[in-house]
Design an enzyme around this catalytic site. Structure first.
Site, mmCIF file in Angstrom:
data_model
loop_
_atom_site.group_PDB
_atom_site.id
_atom_site.type_symbol
_atom_site.label_atom_id
_atom_site.label_comp_id
_atom_site.label_asym_id
_atom_site.label_seq_id
_atom_site.Cartn_x
_atom_site.Cartn_y
_atom_site.Cartn_z
ATOM 1 N N SER A 9 0.831 -1.202 0.000
ATOM 2 C CA SER A 9 0.000 0.000 0.000
ATOM 3 C C SER A 9 0.865 1.251 0.000
ATOM 4 O O SER A 9 1.629 1.501 0.941
ATOM 5 C CB SER A 9 -0.902 0.011 1.237
ATOM 6 O OG SER A 9 -1.442 1.309 1.392
ATOM 7 N N HIS A 34 -1.105 -1.422 -4.282
ATOM 8 C CA HIS A 34 -2.362 -1.056 -3.640
ATOM 9 C C HIS A 34 -2.427 0.461 -3.472
ATOM 10 O O HIS A 34 -1.529 1.073 -2.889
ATOM 11 C CB HIS A 34 -2.437 -1.745 -2.273
ATOM 12 C CG HIS A 34 -3.751 -1.620 -1.582
ATOM 13 N ND1 HIS A 34 -4.828 -2.451 -1.843
ATOM 14 C CD2 HIS A 34 -4.173 -0.768 -0.617
ATOM 15 C CE1 HIS A 34 -5.849 -2.118 -1.058
ATOM 16 N NE2 HIS A 34 -5.475 -1.091 -0.312
ATOM 17 N N ASP A 36 -4.703 3.473 -2.033
ATOM 18 C CA ASP A 36 -5.819 3.813 -1.155
ATOM 19 C C ASP A 36 -6.353 5.208 -1.473
ATOM 20 O O ASP A 36 -5.698 6.210 -1.195
ATOM 21 C CB ASP A 36 -5.357 3.774 0.302
ATOM 22 C CG ASP A 36 -5.108 2.352 0.777
ATOM 23 O OD1 ASP A 36 -6.054 1.550 0.730
ATOM 24 O OD2 ASP A 36 -3.972 2.060 1.186
ATOM 25 N N MET A 38 -8.884 8.001 -0.611
ATOM 26 C CA MET A 38 -9.741 8.445 0.503
ATOM 27 C C MET A 38 -10.296 9.825 0.177
ATOM 28 O O MET A 38 -9.558 10.696 -0.295
ATOM 29 C CB MET A 38 -8.929 8.525 1.790
ATOM 30 C CG MET A 38 -8.235 7.225 2.164
ATOM 31 S SD MET A 38 -7.418 7.382 3.753
ATOM 32 C CE MET A 38 -6.581 5.796 3.848
ATOM 33 N N HIS A 67 -8.219 0.861 -4.111
ATOM 34 C CA HIS A 67 -9.161 0.660 -3.007
ATOM 35 C C HIS A 67 -9.875 1.987 -2.754
ATOM 36 O O HIS A 67 -9.302 2.913 -2.200
ATOM 37 C CB HIS A 67 -8.351 0.205 -1.778
ATOM 38 C CG HIS A 67 -9.159 -0.012 -0.548
ATOM 39 N ND1 HIS A 67 -8.584 -0.230 0.695
ATOM 40 C CD2 HIS A 67 -10.510 -0.064 -0.342
ATOM 41 C CE1 HIS A 67 -9.527 -0.396 1.600
ATOM 42 N NE2 HIS A 67 -10.698 -0.295 1.010
ATOM 43 N N MET A 69 -12.011 4.221 -0.855
ATOM 44 C CA MET A 69 -12.674 4.510 0.431
ATOM 45 C C MET A 69 -13.377 5.850 0.262
ATOM 46 O O MET A 69 -12.939 6.883 0.767
ATOM 47 C CB MET A 69 -11.629 4.537 1.560
ATOM 48 C CG MET A 69 -11.233 3.124 1.999
ATOM 49 S SD MET A 69 -9.729 3.115 2.963
ATOM 50 C CE MET A 69 -8.540 3.161 1.640
ATOM 51 N N MET A 138 -11.277 -5.803 5.336
ATOM 52 C CA MET A 138 -10.522 -4.815 6.120
ATOM 53 C C MET A 138 -10.319 -5.375 7.516
ATOM 54 O O MET A 138 -11.277 -5.749 8.189
ATOM 55 C CB MET A 138 -11.273 -3.486 6.183
ATOM 56 C CG MET A 138 -11.295 -2.792 4.849
ATOM 57 S SD MET A 138 -10.425 -1.214 4.762
ATOM 58 C CE MET A 138 -8.973 -1.400 5.705
ATOM 59 N N ASP A 176 -6.483 -6.556 4.256
ATOM 60 C CA ASP A 176 -5.931 -5.198 4.281
ATOM 61 C C ASP A 176 -5.990 -4.609 5.682
ATOM 62 O O ASP A 176 -7.070 -4.322 6.196
ATOM 63 C CB ASP A 176 -6.739 -4.336 3.295
ATOM 64 C CG ASP A 176 -6.174 -2.933 3.143
ATOM 65 O OD1 ASP A 176 -5.111 -2.630 3.717
ATOM 66 O OD2 ASP A 176 -6.818 -2.133 2.426
#
Ligand code: DX5
Ligand code: ZN
Length: 210
Positions: A9, A34, A36, A38, A67, A69, A138, A176
């Site tokens: 990540s 990965h 992330d 957000m 991913h 979020m 998660m 994760d």
């Protein structure tokens, strides 16, 4: 997609040297990167989005494991696909029409993933398990790197592995949050195929031999 993939990540990388971080992923045997995303709503922080993904896309051929979020993920699928995402994972908790979003991702030729936060039970995604390519469990509350693995989430990895066997599905199970050198083998034993690691990969002594 092959099984047992390390997906580091970038959240724990030095953002001023993303190129170095991506190269380190390649050197240390990663099978994906990965990323992330957000939005400051679904989780409190804001990280990076489509323009950053687009500019690091040229650095590697590794699949980008994005991913999301974010709230309202359905509105962003196309732009993330265009930016270079290969696997697009959104949250069950953020999507009323998960079935439609999975169809959207597939229609763009990408792999579709669904994620559940620690407090969400597996039964809430049972109907769509035959449709997805990946389930991201998660094992910390989303939003931050460097948290501790929540032990009860391990049961969900095993539960998904059992359902997959029973129903003959072929989704990958991605884990994760809080995975480190100490708990890696037990996470794999529970049935994880994709291991996401942020702080242990970039700041710790994580070694990938799976
Ligand atoms: C947390 C992110 C994770 C995070 C994992 O919301 O989804 O991908 O970067 O970091 P570690 O491995 O440090 O728990
Ligand atoms: Zn993540």
């Amino acid at each position: 997609m092959k099984s047992r993939i390390l997906s580091p990540s970038l959240l724990s990388a030095d953002f001023s040297s993303l190129e170095k971080a991506v190269k380190l992923c390649e050197e240390k045997g990663a099978g994906a990167v990965h990323i992330d995303v957000m939005d400051g709503h679904f989780v409190p922080q804001i990280t990076y989005g489509q323009p950053v993904i687009k500019s690091i896309r040229k650095l590697t051929d590794l699949p980008f494991d994005v991913h999301l979020m974010v709230e309202r993920p359905g509105e962003m699928i196309e732009s993330f696909a265009q930016a270079g995402a290969d696997w697009i994972t959104f949250h069950q908790e953020a999507a009323v029409h998960a079935d439609r979003i999975i169809g959207q991702i597939h229609s763009l030729g990408k792999k579709a993933g669904i994620s559940i936060v620690p407090s969400t039970p597996v039964c809430l995604i049972k109907e769509i398990l035959p449709l997805v390519d990946l389930v991201l469990v998660m094992t910390v509350n989303p939003g931050f790197g460097g948290q501790k693995f929540i032990p009860y989430c391990g049961d969900k990895i095993a539960e998904l592995a059992a359902i997959r066997k029973e129903k003959g599905c072929d989704f990958l199970i991605s884990v994760d949050g809080g995975v480190n050198a100490e708990n890696l083998s037990s996470v794999l034993d529970l049935g994880a195929d994709v291991v996401v690691s942020g702080s242990a990969f970039f700041n710790g002594s994580f070694r990938w031999e799976a």
